[in-house]
Design a protein around this motif. Structure first.
Motif, PDB file in Angstrom:
ATOM      1  N   ILE A   1       6.188   1.559   4.690  1.00  0.00           N
ATOM      2  CA  ILE A   1       5.863   0.493   3.741  1.00  0.00           C
ATOM      3  C   ILE A   1       7.153  -0.244   3.405  1.00  0.00           C
ATOM      4  CG2 ILE A   1       4.954  -0.076   1.461  1.00  0.00           C
ATOM      5  CD1 ILE A   1       3.167   2.342   1.607  1.00  0.00           C
ATOM      6  N   GLN A   2       7.273  -1.465   3.892  1.00  0.00           N
ATOM      7  CA  GLN A   2       8.508  -2.226   3.724  1.00  0.00           C
ATOM      8  C   GLN A   2       8.789  -2.593   2.273  1.00  0.00           C
ATOM      9  OE1 GLN A   2      10.791  -2.809   5.972  1.00  0.00           O
ATOM     10  NE2 GLN A   2       9.645  -1.907   7.685  1.00  0.00           N
TER      11      GLN A   2
ATOM     12  N   LEU B   1      -1.094   8.585   2.653  1.00  0.00           N
ATOM     13  CA  LEU B   1       0.295   8.303   2.286  1.00  0.00           C
ATOM     14  C   LEU B   1       1.141   9.510   2.665  1.00  0.00           C
ATOM     15  CD1 LEU B   1       0.428   6.704  -1.305  1.00  0.00           C
ATOM     16  CD2 LEU B   1       0.557   5.555   0.901  1.00  0.00           C
ATOM     17  N   ALA B   2       2.373   9.256   3.096  1.00  0.00           N
ATOM     18  CA  ALA B   2       3.302  10.348   3.416  1.00  0.00           C
ATOM     19  C   ALA B   2       4.683   9.995   2.882  1.00  0.00           C
ATOM     20  CB  ALA B   2       3.349  10.595   4.920  1.00  0.00           C
TER      21      ALA B   2
ATOM     22  N   VAL C   1       8.308   5.848   2.127  1.00  0.00           N
ATOM     23  CA  VAL C   1       6.860   6.015   2.043  1.00  0.00           C
ATOM     24  C   VAL C   1       6.197   5.371   3.261  1.00  0.00           C
ATOM     25  CG1 VAL C   1       4.796   5.641   0.642  1.00  0.00           C
ATOM     26  CG2 VAL C   1       7.019   5.938  -0.476  1.00  0.00           C
ATOM     27  N   TYR C   2       5.313   6.122   3.887  1.00  0.00           N
ATOM     28  CA  TYR C   2       4.540   5.654   5.036  1.00  0.00           C
ATOM     29  C   TYR C   2       3.058   5.653   4.674  1.00  0.00           C
ATOM     30  CZ  TYR C   2       8.600   6.195   8.152  1.00  0.00           C
ATOM     31  OH  TYR C   2       9.830   6.072   8.765  1.00  0.00           O
ATOM     32  N   SER C   3       2.293   4.783   5.315  1.00  0.00           N
ATOM     33  CA  SER C   3       0.847   4.755   5.107  1.00  0.00           C
ATOM     34  C   SER C   3       0.143   4.395   6.400  1.00  0.00           C
ATOM     35  CB  SER C   3       0.477   3.764   3.998  1.00  0.00           C
ATOM     36  OG  SER C   3       0.788   2.436   4.396  1.00  0.00           O
ATOM     37  N   TRP C   4      -1.112   4.776   6.503  1.00  0.00           N
ATOM     38  CA  TRP C   4      -1.949   4.417   7.647  1.00  0.00           C
ATOM     39  C   TRP C   4      -3.400   4.733   7.297  1.00  0.00           C
ATOM     40  CZ3 TRP C   4       0.501   8.900   7.024  1.00  0.00           C
ATOM     41  CH2 TRP C   4      -0.052  10.089   7.484  1.00  0.00           C
TER      42      TRP C   4
END
Length: 563
Positions: A122-123, A86-87, A94-97
């Motif tokens: 993350i929408q 998570l970033a 918030v972003y994830s991968w």
């Protein structure tokens, strides 16, 4: 700035070293030659982090090159799970991968319908208030929004009465689901248990409790299905500075530098299991003040101040699978042999899933905040040489002359050289590269500022605070029906407080004053204002006053790393 020192297991080169052997002494990473703020590794031996410019980097264990992501967002935090990341951006997105095709998103821990192998927005949170904290567990993700709402998603639990998401069951959550409201902070790590602190300074824990790592004092417990309040007898919850989590233990660091732990003796830094938080005898006997700590999956490293030699010393505890420099392993509080001279530089202590330790050595936060102020170029009022954005008031105070009198002399130099000089004016950053030092020296001589090497950013800011009568902002305090006006420079607030920065850059005509809503005494707020200028706190503050200062740091979003 941003030197990366590494120690521990270099699996697949995760420490940024050309060999995969264990590093049982501290070395400088050869591969990570950028300027970093944060780093970590996961179970897949991937290394991720954030550069000083706010970019995400990802070194995949199967690939030798580091990938940098320029997503037109400045990132301020990053967290690792077992296979996912998570970033968080400065604006609260918030972003994830994931790093693993098989396990990456099968439990919903990224909130994407399919695996994403690069940072992806993350929408779900796009129509929600901005996020202010993120956290990862084993295969879980936590996002705390600015309105106090806590969302959790991912792997729900095992068929042994260990529910991990806090909803009373063991179901996976493929979509972020609200767990609690009025939450102030969250605490996560490489384990399967979690904590949050609410606005009433009450601590709640849930998840795996087989080794009593939640400090709930329950008997024969395997898991806490819903958040339950954690009560402590040896310290007050309001005194907690930091909590770290390993797989089977939890550590709590208090504001006065005392360290407590709970859980299995294999990880808790004590010679016995503990079902509730106890002060760790090792540091109590040494009378050492603990400055910081970081936990991995089965181990914890602690940084203490050794006043006998005026050095920061590091101790390691937990399940250590490799032989250390002294020939020992699996030792409780083994001295790692790492010591750093106590200078005005700080260490950002970062951990990975395996025993991967990153010590990111940087100049103090004061210098860093002013360097970022220059690089952002926000709310500037002067265009030096018609292209370099600067803040005139601070510039002229620092160089002790007007800009008009020196601009002709500056025009003789290349723009890159003038930019180096501007960075020095803002932050006094050291050490400088030889070319940068030469540029600064030549320009300072050209403008007759010959004592630049003796100039101190901290002293100049202190003089600005004490002697400048043209402060352009007021913080108004109201305590016990008494009103006090505290003058301060907007520039200082913008550089040092995220709350004030957001206020000043989002409003076309920013206000000239604000009324403090924390009801703290004026003398306490005055100490915080002085800290903004100097980076120093009075070490003789009483515990009650120190707690109030830390609450103000949280409220005004002040980076207090090197206090």
């Amino acid at each position: 700035m941003g030197d990366v020192l590494v120690y521990g297991e270099n699996l697949s080169g995760s420490l940024g070293l050309p060999i995969t052997e264990t590093q049982n002494e501290i070395v400088s990473s050869k591969e990570f030659d950028q300027e970093y703020l944060q780093m970590s590794t996961n179970l897949d031996q991937d290394t991720v982090g954030i550069t000083r410019e706010g970019k995400i980097f990802h070194r995949k264990h199967a690939e030798k090159e580091i990938c940098f992501y320029d997503l037109q967002n400045k990132f301020v935090d990053i967290k690792c799970g077992r296979h996912h990341f998570l970033a968080l951006t400065i604006s609260g997105k918030v972003y994830s991968w994931v790093s693993n095709k098989k396990y990456g998103s099968s439990y919903g821990q990224t909130a994407h319908s399919e695996a994403k192998f690069e940072p992806t927005l993350i929408q779900f949170f796009e129509d929600k208030p901005p996020a202010k904290m993120i956290g990862c567990g084993y295969e879980q993700s936590l996002v705390l929004l600015s309105d106090g709402s806590l969302y959790i998603f991912g792997f729900g639990g095992f068929q042994i009465n260990v529910g991990l998401l806090g909803f009373g069951d063991m179901e996976n959550k493929l979509v972020p689901t609200k767990l609690a409201e009025c939450v102030k902070k969250i605490y996560t790590g490489f384990g399967m248990h979690f904590f949050y602190l609410n606005e009433s300074n009450q601590l709640f824990g849930w998840g795996n409790d087989r080794h009593h790592q939640l400090s709930l004092k329950t008997q024969n417990s395997t898991g806490q299905l819903t958040p339950k309040q954690v009560k402590t007898s040896e310290f007050k919850i309001s005194e907690i500075k930091k909590i770290t989590i390993s797989y089977c233990a939890t550590y709590a660091l208090t504001l006065n530098g005392q360290l407590f732990s709970v859980g299995t003796k294999l990880e808790n830094g004590m010679e016995e299991d503990a079902s509730y938080f106890k002060r760790i005898p090792f540091f109590k006997k040494k009378k050492s003040k603990v400055l910081d700590l970081a936990s991995g999956s089965y181990w914890t490293i602690v940084m203490v101040m050794d006043h006998n030699v005026d050095k920061e010393t590091f101790y390691l505890s937990g399940t250590i699978e490799f032989e250390t420099q002294s020939g020992e392993k699996n030792q409780t509080w083994l001295n790692t042999g790492i010591t750093l001279k106590n200078t005005d530089r700080l260490v950002n202590l970062c951990s990975g899933y395996f025993l991967s330790i990153f010590l990111i050595v940087q100049p103090n936060v004061l210098a860093y905040d002013f360097l970022v102020l220059f690089e952002r170029g926000e709310n500037t009022d002067y265009l030096l040489l018609n292209e370099i954005k600067i803040h005139r008031e601070w510039f002229e105070w620092r160089i002790k002359c007007s800009l008009e009198t020196i601009e002709d002399k500056l025009s003789q130099f290349q723009t890159s050289a003038v930019i180096d000089w501007c960075k020095w004016v803002y932050c006094g950053k050291s050490p400088w590269k030889e070319q940068e030092k030469e540029n600064i020296d030549l320009i300072c001589k050209a403008i007759n500022f010959v004592d630049w090497k003796k100039s101190s950013l901290q002293l100049d800011l202190l003089n600005w605070y004490e002697n400048d009568k043209s402060k352009d902002f007021q913080i108004i305090t109201k305590n016990k029906n008494k009103e006090t006006i505290l003058p301060v420079h907007k520039l200082i607030l913008q550089a040092r407080s995220q709350l004030f920065r957001a206020m000043f850059i989002s409003i076309e005509e920013s206000p000239d004053s604000i009324t403090d809503l924390t009801a703290k005494p004026a003398n306490i707020i005055s100490k915080v204002i002085k800290f903004l200028y100097t980076g120093n706190l009075n070490s003789k503050l009483k515990k009650k006053n120190l707690l109030q200062v830390y609450e103000l740091f949280d409220y005004y979003q002040i980076n207090s790393k090197n206090k």
